[in-house]
Write an enzyme that holds these catalytic residues in place. Structure first.
Site, PDB file in Angstrom:
ATOM      1  N   ARG A 104      56.636  57.969  14.325  1.00 37.14           N
ATOM      2  CA  ARG A 104      56.010  57.886  13.136  1.00 37.14           C
ATOM      3  C   ARG A 104      57.111  57.344  12.305  1.00 37.14           C
ATOM      4  NH1 ARG A 104      51.450  60.926   9.829  1.00 37.14           N
ATOM      5  NH2 ARG A 104      50.395  59.811  11.402  1.00 37.14           N
ATOM      6  N   HIS A 131      48.295  51.893  13.118  1.00 38.58           N
ATOM      7  CA  HIS A 131      48.111  53.162  13.609  1.00 38.58           C
ATOM      8  C   HIS A 131      47.251  53.312  14.726  1.00 38.58           C
ATOM      9  CE1 HIS A 131      47.846  57.610  13.522  1.00 38.58           C
ATOM     10  NE2 HIS A 131      47.391  57.598  12.596  1.00 38.58           N
ATOM     11  N   GLN A 134      45.282  56.317  16.028  1.00 40.97           N
ATOM     12  CA  GLN A 134      43.989  56.796  15.189  1.00 40.97           C
ATOM     13  C   GLN A 134      42.699  55.861  15.750  1.00 40.97           C
ATOM     14  OE1 GLN A 134      44.042  58.982  12.496  1.00 40.97           O
ATOM     15  NE2 GLN A 134      41.819  58.831  12.946  1.00 40.97           N
ATOM     16  N   ASP A 219      40.139  55.138   4.044  1.00 37.63           N
ATOM     17  CA  ASP A 219      41.531  55.599   4.033  1.00 37.63           C
ATOM     18  C   ASP A 219      41.957  55.980   2.875  1.00 37.63           C
ATOM     19  OD1 ASP A 219      43.852  56.907   4.949  1.00 37.63           O
ATOM     20  OD2 ASP A 219      44.658  54.921   5.732  1.00 37.63           O
ATOM     21  N   CYS A 259      40.237  58.715   8.599  1.00 38.26           N
ATOM     22  CA  CYS A 259      41.231  59.031   9.400  1.00 38.26           C
ATOM     23  C   CYS A 259      41.759  60.395   8.948  1.00 38.26           C
ATOM     24  CB  CYS A 259      42.369  58.047   9.626  1.00 38.26           C
ATOM     25  SG  CYS A 259      43.253  57.451   8.035  1.00 38.26           S
ATOM     26  N   ARG A 287      41.695  63.000  18.405  1.00 39.23           N
ATOM     27  CA  ARG A 287      42.904  62.508  18.400  1.00 39.23           C
ATOM     28  C   ARG A 287      43.669  63.498  19.580  1.00 39.23           C
ATOM     29  NH1 ARG A 287      45.857  60.647  13.966  1.00 39.23           N
ATOM     30  NH2 ARG A 287      47.393  60.232  15.357  1.00 39.23           N
TER      31      ARG A 287
HETATM   32  N1   CP Z   1      45.171  60.549  10.568  1.00 40.00           N
HETATM   33  C1   CP Z   1      46.479  61.077  10.630  1.00 40.00           C
HETATM   34  O1   CP Z   1      47.425  60.324  11.426  1.00 40.00           O
HETATM   35  O2   CP Z   1      46.685  62.140  10.055  1.00 40.00           O
HETATM   36  P1   CP Z   1      48.234  62.790   9.847  1.00 40.00           P
HETATM   37  O3   CP Z   1      48.794  62.103   8.976  1.00 40.00           O
HETATM   38  O4   CP Z   1      48.090  64.306   9.566  1.00 40.00           O
HETATM   39  O5   CP Z   1      49.066  62.872  11.437  1.00 40.00           O
HETATM   40  N1  NVA Z   2      47.199  54.912   5.517  1.00 41.68           N
HETATM   41  C1  NVA Z   2      47.709  56.301   5.788  1.00 41.68           C
HETATM   42  C2  NVA Z   2      47.317  56.810   6.947  1.00 41.68           C
HETATM   43  C3  NVA Z   2      47.665  58.414   6.867  1.00 41.68           C
HETATM   44  C4  NVA Z   2      47.154  58.900   8.216  1.00 41.68           C
HETATM   45  C5  NVA Z   2      49.155  56.217   5.264  1.00 41.68           C
HETATM   46  O1  NVA Z   2      49.782  55.567   6.060  1.00 41.68           O
HETATM   47  O2  NVA Z   2      49.785  57.143   4.613  1.00 41.68           O
END
Ligand code: CP
Ligand code: NVA
Length: 306
Positions: A104, A131, A134, A219, A259, A287
């Site tokens: 990540r 992502h 997701q 989101d 999400c 997930r």
């Molecule tokens: N939706 C998602 O990726 O959640 P987190 O940021 O908690 O991993």
């Molecule tokens: N768009 C959000 C998604 C979090 C799961 C971010 O990148 O923070």
């Protein structure tokens, strides 16, 4: 390097993606029946988190343990990655010890560079661009509740962000129409729009996007890394809140997905996650199941006994 990576939904064929969704549903049933299934015994997943996470970390870590393997959490704060060791060197070394790596990160190029030097599969656990994990969960949730999404209308309300970009790729791969309602200047990146021109429409009015939609998703308005823009975004995105009245404009059997994490009172109304049309908790649980299917697909099966 010959390893298969999952940096984007475009790294799989539509058939493979449908296979992953089906397998995610099967693995969920196995777990609910209490069946022990450990094809990844002795396998180890490294998880590099340069941004915060609840669901992604838990689902990958729990998923590896349930499949018989283990996961190691790596923070840039306590690894040499955070002290400037080149990504390529980290990829070479880590992939000689691990069986897969989940990352990540911020710039998507970090993932591509790591993958280019990795002997083992690299999985995108979220970048500024995409992502894809997701979307595996989101698609599994729709399939479980409604069957095939082919030809359906999906509405994305709010920011044209990383999750939205993965919805654009999903529109291509799963063959649905995507309507995106966002303020001017917050459209998804042109490179994602260009590759899916026949599947995606951009509108300004959320009601226009939602009209007759079978799935509505949103989101947060401020993604990780954009915190200094929060006040400006809060004001600009105000007309883009998803609430019960907006969902009433959609198809009678519409599903709502988020999400998570959610900001009640911002991108969704206080009560939306309690609405029967919301399946966000199933989506979060999925997930786990969808990524177990992905890990099973990408990681070599267990070692043989000597
Ligand atoms: N939706 C998602 O990726 O959640 P987190 O940021 O908690 O991993
Ligand atoms: N768009 C959000 C998604 C979090 C799961 C971010 O990148 O923070």
């Amino acid at each position: 390097m010959s390893a298969r990576h999952f940096l984007s939904l475009m790294d799989c064929t539509p058939q493979e993606l449908l296979g992953l969704i089906r397998r995610g549903i099967e693995l969920k049933t196995l777990r609910n029946r209490g069946v022990l299934f450990e094809p990844l015994k002795n396998r180890v997943l490294g998880m590099i988190f340069e941004k915060a996470s609840t669901r992604t970390r838990l689902s990958f870590e729990a998923g590896m343990i349930q499949l018989g393997g283990q996961a190691i959490f790596l923070s840039p704060r306590d690894t040499q990655l955070g002290r400037g060791e080149p990504i390529s060197d980290c990829a070479i070394v880590m992939s000689r010890m691990l069986d897969a790596v989940m990352i990540r990160t911020f710039a998507h190029s970090t993932l591509s560079e790591f993958a280019a030097h990795s002997r083992v599969p690299v999985i995108n656990g979220l970048s500024d661009d995409l992502h894809p994990c997701q979307l595996l969960a989101d698609m599994q949730t729709f399939f479980e509740q409604r069957g095939s999404i082919q030809g359906k209308i999906v509405a994305w309300i709010g920011d044209g962000n990383n999750v939205c970009n993965s919805y654009i790729e999903a529109a291509q791969q799963f063959d649905f129409q995507l309507r995106i309602a966002c303020p001017e200047g917050y459209e998804p990146h042109a490179k994602f729009l260009a590759q899916a021109a026949d599947r995606v429409t951009i509108v300004r009015d959320p009601r226009e996007a939602v009209a007759g939609a079978h799935l509505v998703s949103t989101d947060v308005w401020t993604s990780m890394g954009q915190e200094e823009e929060t006040a400006k975004r809060l004001a600009l995105f105000k007309p883009y809140q998803v609430n019960r009245a907006l969902l009433d404009q959609a198809a009678a059997d519409v599903l709502f997905l988020h999400c998570l994490p959610a900001h009640r009172g911002e991108e969704i109304s206080e009560d939306l996650l309690d609405d029967p049309r919301s399946v966000a908790w199933d989506q979060a649980e999925n997930r786990l199941h969808a990524q177990k299917a992905l890990l099973e697909f990408l990681v070599e099966p267990a070692y043989h006994h000597a």
